[in-house]
Write an enzyme that holds these catalytic residues in place. Sequence first.
Site, PDB file in Angstrom:
ATOM      1  CB  SER A 144      -0.850  -0.007   1.282  1.00 59.17           C
ATOM      2  OG  SER A 144      -1.490   1.240   1.478  1.00 59.17           O
ATOM      3  CE1 TYR A 157      -4.055  -2.298   5.461  1.00 55.66           C
ATOM      4  CE2 TYR A 157      -3.418  -0.057   4.881  1.00 55.66           C
ATOM      5  CZ  TYR A 157      -3.824  -1.317   4.504  1.00 55.66           C
ATOM      6  OH  TYR A 157      -4.014  -1.602   3.164  1.00 55.66           O
TER       7      TYR A 157
HETATM    8  P1  NDP Z   1     -11.321  -6.254   0.067  1.00 59.88           P
HETATM    9  O1  NDP Z   1     -11.762  -6.160   1.493  1.00 59.88           O
HETATM   10  O2  NDP Z   1     -12.310  -5.972  -1.010  1.00 59.88           O
HETATM   11  O3  NDP Z   1     -10.632  -7.680  -0.203  1.00 59.88           O
HETATM   12  C1  NDP Z   1      -9.828  -8.297   0.740  1.00 59.88           C
HETATM   13  C2  NDP Z   1      -9.660  -9.753   0.348  1.00 59.88           C
HETATM   14  O4  NDP Z   1      -8.820 -10.384   1.323  1.00 59.88           O
HETATM   15  C3  NDP Z   1     -10.960 -10.507   0.319  1.00 59.88           C
HETATM   16  O5  NDP Z   1     -10.989 -11.366  -0.795  1.00 59.88           O
HETATM   17  C4  NDP Z   1     -10.933 -11.322   1.598  1.00 59.88           C
HETATM   18  O6  NDP Z   1     -11.616 -12.553   1.425  1.00 59.88           O
HETATM   19  C5  NDP Z   1      -9.447 -11.574   1.739  1.00 59.88           C
HETATM   20  N1  NDP Z   1      -9.072 -11.937   3.099  1.00 59.88           N
HETATM   21  C6  NDP Z   1      -9.167 -11.187   4.224  1.00 59.88           C
HETATM   22  N2  NDP Z   1      -8.776 -11.903   5.290  1.00 59.88           N
HETATM   23  C7  NDP Z   1      -8.444 -13.133   4.824  1.00 59.88           C
HETATM   24  C8  NDP Z   1      -7.972 -14.329   5.434  1.00 59.88           C
HETATM   25  N3  NDP Z   1      -7.763 -14.409   6.755  1.00 59.88           N
HETATM   26  N4  NDP Z   1      -7.737 -15.408   4.660  1.00 59.88           N
HETATM   27  C9  NDP Z   1      -7.958 -15.347   3.310  1.00 59.88           C
HETATM   28  N5  NDP Z   1      -8.382 -14.241   2.684  1.00 59.88           N
HETATM   29  C10 NDP Z   1      -8.625 -13.158   3.432  1.00 59.88           C
HETATM   30  O7  NDP Z   1     -10.093  -5.238  -0.024  1.00 59.88           O
HETATM   31  P2  NDP Z   1      -9.051  -4.869  -1.196  1.00 59.88           P
HETATM   32  O8  NDP Z   1      -9.351  -5.541  -2.455  1.00 59.88           O
HETATM   33  O9  NDP Z   1      -8.955  -3.391  -1.160  1.00 59.88           O
HETATM   34  O10 NDP Z   1      -7.717  -5.423  -0.532  1.00 59.88           O
HETATM   35  C11 NDP Z   1      -6.782  -6.231  -1.207  1.00 59.88           C
HETATM   36  C12 NDP Z   1      -5.378  -5.826  -0.791  1.00 59.88           C
HETATM   37  O11 NDP Z   1      -5.123  -4.504  -1.256  1.00 59.88           O
HETATM   38  C13 NDP Z   1      -5.145  -5.793   0.728  1.00 59.88           C
HETATM   39  O12 NDP Z   1      -3.878  -6.364   1.015  1.00 59.88           O
HETATM   40  C14 NDP Z   1      -5.146  -4.315   1.037  1.00 59.88           C
HETATM   41  O13 NDP Z   1      -4.407  -4.017   2.184  1.00 59.88           O
HETATM   42  C15 NDP Z   1      -4.530  -3.754  -0.231  1.00 59.88           C
HETATM   43  N6  NDP Z   1      -4.767  -2.334  -0.481  1.00 59.88           N
HETATM   44  C16 NDP Z   1      -6.038  -1.848  -0.614  1.00 59.88           C
HETATM   45  C17 NDP Z   1      -6.252  -0.487  -0.776  1.00 59.88           C
HETATM   46  C18 NDP Z   1      -7.630   0.104  -0.840  1.00 59.88           C
HETATM   47  O14 NDP Z   1      -7.762   1.334  -0.733  1.00 59.88           O
HETATM   48  N7  NDP Z   1      -8.670  -0.673  -1.041  1.00 59.88           N
HETATM   49  C19 NDP Z   1      -5.138   0.457  -0.904  1.00 59.88           C
HETATM   50  C20 NDP Z   1      -3.832  -0.171  -0.795  1.00 59.88           C
HETATM   51  C21 NDP Z   1      -3.679  -1.500  -0.597  1.00 59.88           C
HETATM   52  P3  NDP Z   1     -12.556 -13.291   2.512  1.00 59.88           P
HETATM   53  O15 NDP Z   1     -13.115 -12.238   3.419  1.00 59.88           O
HETATM   54  O16 NDP Z   1     -13.572 -13.975   1.654  1.00 59.88           O
HETATM   55  O17 NDP Z   1     -11.647 -14.259   3.193  1.00 59.88           O
END
Ligand code: NDP
Length: 250
Positions: A144, A157
């Site tokens: 990020s 975070y």
């Molecule tokens: P979402 O919340 O839309 O997606 C997060 C994903 O992570 C989901 O598919 C969720 O699946 C999965 N996840 C969470 N916990 C677990 C776990 N314990 N085991 C397996 N899967 C898990 O968020 P984003 O798409 O935004 O996030 C994706 C990445 O991008 C993250 O690493 C985030 O930190 C990073 N990011 C996002 C930004 C933003 O502004 N959105 C900016 C910068 C970085 P499920 O709950 O089904 O397990």
Amino acid sequence: MNTGMNTDMNPAAKPLAVITGASSGIGAATARTLSALGHPLLLLARRVERIEALGLPDTLARSVDVTDAEAVAGAVREAEALYGPADLIVNNAGVMLLGEVSRQPADEWERMFDVNVRGLLHGVRAVLPGMIERGRGTVINVSSVAGRKTYANHTVYSGSKFAVHGMSESLREEVAGHGVRVVTIAPGAVETELLSHTTDEVVKADYQAFKDSIEVLAPEDVAAAIGFAYQQPQRVTLRELVLAATAQVA
Ligand code: NDP
């Protein structure tokens, strides 16, 4: 040279790509992008029904919590038996629980480090020995902009994402000599479900107001950057891609 592809069966076949956190946001968009490029996929997240709803061909969907090392490794073994060796992993699963350290429940710190740091390492470990053996492969770690600089209410975070940046840099040194690429993707704000898990309603409303005040990135913008990095010739590593909405000031 062993290309890591299933060339015995079909010379045109693209190799297996693994994506964690594929049930929503950036992970789901990346799954669509890599599938459109012709890759068979292993898609991991806890909500497997959301992955299945993507309806992508040549895809193994498994309900896996990335904090469970054995479950991640087992799913990779199962997918490799079906589609051949993994040539790419996108370690994308993550959680963002914003808040002030003075007030935030400690279990929220633990969850962020468990998923964003330990979970990412489990993904790395499940594919790396095979990549080293084959002398090729790509690890893409989703960090990020909060892994490069700090923001209000982002202390823990940010700590977890600084860890992703630091480990990715060091891991690259470990595996570069084996032909394995390590790429860090550092997006600014993206329109996804990420904020929804923050429990401090005031902090959540503040961040939502910021997101509403500009046009933030779409998950597809980040997926395109991931696809671009992966499609470089194997001798080229885009070490870090930092992208944010043009209107994002900090
Ligand atoms: P979402 O919340 O839309 O997606 C997060 C994903 O992570 C989901 O598919 C969720 O699946 C999965 N996840 C969470 N916990 C677990 C776990 N314990 N085991 C397996 N899967 C898990 O968020 P984003 O798409 O935004 O996030 C994706 C990445 O991008 C993250 O690493 C985030 O930190 C990073 N990011 C996002 C930004 C933003 O502004 N959105 C900016 C910068 C970085 P499920 O709950 O089904 O397990």
